[in-house]
Design an enzyme around this catalytic site. Structure first.
Site, PDB file in Angstrom:
ATOM      1  N   HIS A 135     -11.089  -1.509   4.870  1.00  9.06           N
ATOM      2  CA  HIS A 135     -10.746  -1.074   6.232  1.00  9.06           C
ATOM      3  C   HIS A 135     -11.273   0.319   6.556  1.00  9.06           C
ATOM      4  CE1 HIS A 135      -8.020   0.881   3.579  1.00  9.06           C
ATOM      5  NE2 HIS A 135      -7.555   1.630   4.550  1.00  9.06           N
ATOM      6  N   ASP A 136     -12.016   0.929   5.651  1.00 12.50           N
ATOM      7  CA  ASP A 136     -12.489   2.301   5.874  1.00 12.50           C
ATOM      8  C   ASP A 136     -13.998   2.401   6.022  1.00 12.50           C
ATOM      9  OD1 ASP A 136      -9.997   3.540   5.778  1.00 12.50           O
ATOM     10  OD2 ASP A 136     -10.060   3.785   3.608  1.00 12.50           O
ATOM     11  N   GLU A 162      -6.621   3.991  -5.313  1.00 17.38           N
ATOM     12  CA  GLU A 162      -7.783   4.401  -4.515  1.00 17.38           C
ATOM     13  C   GLU A 162      -8.185   5.790  -5.023  1.00 17.38           C
ATOM     14  OE1 GLU A 162      -9.297   5.267   0.032  1.00 17.38           O
ATOM     15  OE2 GLU A 162      -7.413   6.083  -0.683  1.00 17.38           O
ATOM     16  N   ASP A 189       0.868  -1.176   0.000  1.00 16.34           N
ATOM     17  CA  ASP A 189       0.000   0.000   0.000  1.00 16.34           C
ATOM     18  C   ASP A 189       0.908   1.230   0.000  1.00 16.34           C
ATOM     19  OD1 ASP A 189      -2.106   1.827   0.524  1.00 16.34           O
ATOM     20  OD2 ASP A 189      -3.171   0.298   1.678  1.00 16.34           O
ATOM     21  N   ASP A 237      -2.712   4.783  -2.361  1.00 17.27           N
ATOM     22  CA  ASP A 237      -3.616   5.473  -1.457  1.00 17.27           C
ATOM     23  C   ASP A 237      -3.958   6.882  -1.974  1.00 17.27           C
ATOM     24  OD1 ASP A 237      -4.752   5.383   1.351  1.00 17.27           O
ATOM     25  OD2 ASP A 237      -3.493   7.158   1.572  1.00 17.27           O
TER      26      ASP A 237
HETATM   27  C1  GLC Z   1      -7.089   6.212   2.513  1.00 17.35           C
HETATM   28  C2  GLC Z   1      -6.982   5.026   3.424  1.00 17.35           C
HETATM   29  C3  GLC Z   1      -7.391   5.434   4.795  1.00 17.35           C
HETATM   30  C4  GLC Z   1      -6.458   6.508   5.277  1.00 17.35           C
HETATM   31  C5  GLC Z   1      -6.424   7.665   4.281  1.00 17.35           C
HETATM   32  C6  GLC Z   1      -5.263   8.566   4.560  1.00 17.35           C
HETATM   33  O1  GLC Z   1      -8.380   6.638   2.344  1.00 17.35           O
HETATM   34  O2  GLC Z   1      -7.733   3.968   2.901  1.00 17.35           O
HETATM   35  O3  GLC Z   1      -7.394   4.359   5.692  1.00 17.35           O
HETATM   36  O4  GLC Z   1      -6.863   6.989   6.517  1.00 17.35           O
HETATM   37  O5  GLC Z   1      -6.256   7.223   2.974  1.00 17.35           O
HETATM   38  O6  GLC Z   1      -4.066   7.959   4.168  1.00 17.35           O
END
Ligand code: GLC
Length: 530
Positions: free
Chosen positions: A326-327, A264, A106, A209
């Site tokens: 995980h979010d 993402e 990641d 990310d």
């Molecule tokens: C993404 C991740 C999340 C994190 C954010 C900041 O959205 O999935 O868990 O808090 O980025 O890095």
């Protein structure tokens, strides 16, 4: 140029792969400190092989002060001691490859930790050579440079004032996660080096990310008052990011192993998300989150499928499908907890056209943990703690986690919903996921085929997947009643989400049971015994 060569037999590995997301803190602990670690993941690899996934994605394991549990990186090229060592990660990559599992890390390019030496230097003085590595603006200490708000805590400004040099710095997330200035070529080069570091160690790609955040409009214009209450990251969609992505793609393409970039792209409009595939020269895959926010509703899912087809597949690109991560609350929890729905959802996820991502624990049918206020640890105020609960491995109260309570409470029903108990029960969710993954692996149509929606009664979705001679039909009954589909009685049931049908698996009787999902194959084809 098309990003993919459909049906040529030369598809890149990530098109047919099923990716399994591991949140390392929550997977498996081997040190007894209540926090999962890399050796725990190594121990768990055989679970993944038995299950039948193709790749794993690890949420960040890099050095980090852990304000955002690893999404605040202070060294991109080392492992945090909490998770183990670089040697452990090398071993994990090696042992995964021995088991034919690909490994995705990641990569967190939008921001670093405020403890990263780059930021420490940048904030030390206005003259520091790294000053311009972050996004600084002058201004009145009482008035942030614009009205953007950060992702957490929700509604707070995306800016913090640094007394030392009397200037504001931008952070789309917490103040401990300052945004890098990708407009600076030295930043781009340094971040490229971090990719090379891991590619040279053998990783097979990256989940990237908040990748849509890296390019910023240099004017940093205000959002309208209405939009400014929503975190600015949801709107950051700058043309220059596509240039940065093309450079990253060139770098990845230098590696013969065809490493994958999964972005993402947390923009809530699939049309915007689709642009991040570029002209086959940016991301290989982009998360498309609107479906994850849908209800368990046939109309909404029909729309999700046609939107992905019109905007992603039609342009020669390959969609992704995600129900949990995980979010966000786990989908079983979002859909109301019903096991029959969770089983049908697994059929949906694993038979749509695109790359599916499973979130560790969904194969056990886990729901979110109930996290009491005193145990909240998520910087967003606890919104994401429930879905990050530790994976239960055994039925006893410790669930395979040594030592004191793990960092979060276990999910509900862990005495039943755990790896060991479900391995022993052929009717469990775990066995169902395994059987489903087996069916998918055995069918080119399901892994790589085209998708055509078929007519179906209200509340039912039906689609055909086709790849050369191979064909499957998928039916999903979103309703709580039976549904007649009599025209498909010339097909066999290859697998059903309804455990009571499994005993009589065979020719489709033309009736979908309440909340049932089935995969049908033309009669004459080989029927699998589930
Ligand atoms: C993404 C991740 C999340 C994190 C954010 C900041 O959205 O999935 O868990 O808090 O980025 O890095």
């Amino acid at each position: 140029m098309s990003a993919r060569s459909a049906g040529t037999g030369n598809e890149p590995w990530w098109e047919s792969a099923v990716v399994y997301q591991i949140y390392p803190r929550s997977f498996r602990d081997t040190t007894g400190n209540g926090i999962g670690d890399l050796r725990g993941i190594i121990d768990g690899l055989d679970h993944l092989v038995w299950l039948g996934v193709d790749a794993l994605w690890l949420s960040p394991v890099f050095r980090s002060p852990m304000v955002d549990h690893g999404y605040d990186v202070s060294d991109y090229c080392d492992v945090d001691p909490l998770f183990g060592s670089l040697d452990d990660l090398d071993e994990l990559i090696h042992k995964s490859h021995e088991r034919a599992l690909k490994v995705l890390l990641d990569w967190v390019p939008n921001h670093t930790s405020d403890q990263h030496p780059w930021f420490q230097e940048s904030r030390s003085s206005r003259e520091d050579p790294r000053r311009d590595w972050y996004i600084w603006r002058d201004g009145d200490p009482d008035t942030p440079p614009n009205n953007w708000t950060r992702a957490f805590p929700f509604g707070e400004p995306a800016w913090s004032y640094d007394e030392n040099t009397g200037a504001w710095f931008l952070h789309l997330f917490s103040p401990e996660q300052p945004d890098l200035n990708w407009a600076n070529p030295d930043v781009r080069e340094a971040m490229h080096d971090t990719l090379r570091f891991w590619l040279d160690r053998g990783v097979d790609g990256f989940r990237m990310d908040v990748i849509h955040g890296i390019g910023k409009n240099p004017a940093l214009p205000d959002l309208s008052d209405e939009l400014a209450v929503i975190p600015a990251t949801a709107f950051n969609d700058e043309p220059v990011t596509h240039e940065y992505l093309r450079d990253i793609r060139v770098l990845l393409d230098e590696y013969p192993t065809r490493p994958v970039a999964v972005g993402e792209v947390y923009l809530l409009d699939t049309a915007q998300v689709a642009t991040y595939y570029g002209d086959g020269d940016e991301l290989h895959l982009a998360f498309n989150f609107p479906p994850m926010f849908s209800f368990w509703d046939a109309g909404m899912w029909r729309q999700n499928i046609t939107t992905a087809q019109d905007l992603i597949t039609a342009a020669g690109n390959w969609p992704t499908w995600v129900l949990s991560n995980h979010d966000n609350p786990r989908h079983r929890t979002r859909y109301g907890g019903d096991e029959t729905i969770a089983r049908a959802a697994a059929v949906l996820l694993l038979t749509l056209q695109g790359t599916p991502f499973l979130y560790a624990g969904e194969e056990l049918g886990l729901e979110d943990a109930d996290v009491p206020p005193e145990r909240i640890v998520d910087p967003s105020g606890g919104r994401r703690d429930g879905c990050r609960a530790p994976i239960p491995w055994t039925p006893d109260p410790g669930h395979g986690w040594e030592g004191p309570d793990p960092w979060l409470p276990f999910p509900p029903h862990s005495d039943r919903l755990n790896v060991a108990s479900e391995r022993d029960d052929p009717d469990s969710m775990l066995h169902f996921y395994r059987a489903l993954l087996g069916v998918r692996h055995g069918s080119d149509a399901l892994r790589l085929g085209s998708l055509d929606l078929l007519d179906a009664p209200d509340g039912v979705l039906a689609w055909r997947r086709t790849h050369e001679e191979d064909e499957r039909i998928v039916l999903v009954n979103f309703t709580a009643g039976s549904q007649d589909i009599d025209r498909l009685t010339d097909h066999g049931v290859e697998i059903s989400s309804d455990a009571t049908r499994a005993a009589t698996v065979g020719v489709f009787d033309g009736v979908l049971r309440p909340r049932e999902a089935v995969i049908l194959s033309p009669l004459g084809g080989v029927l699998r015994d589930v």
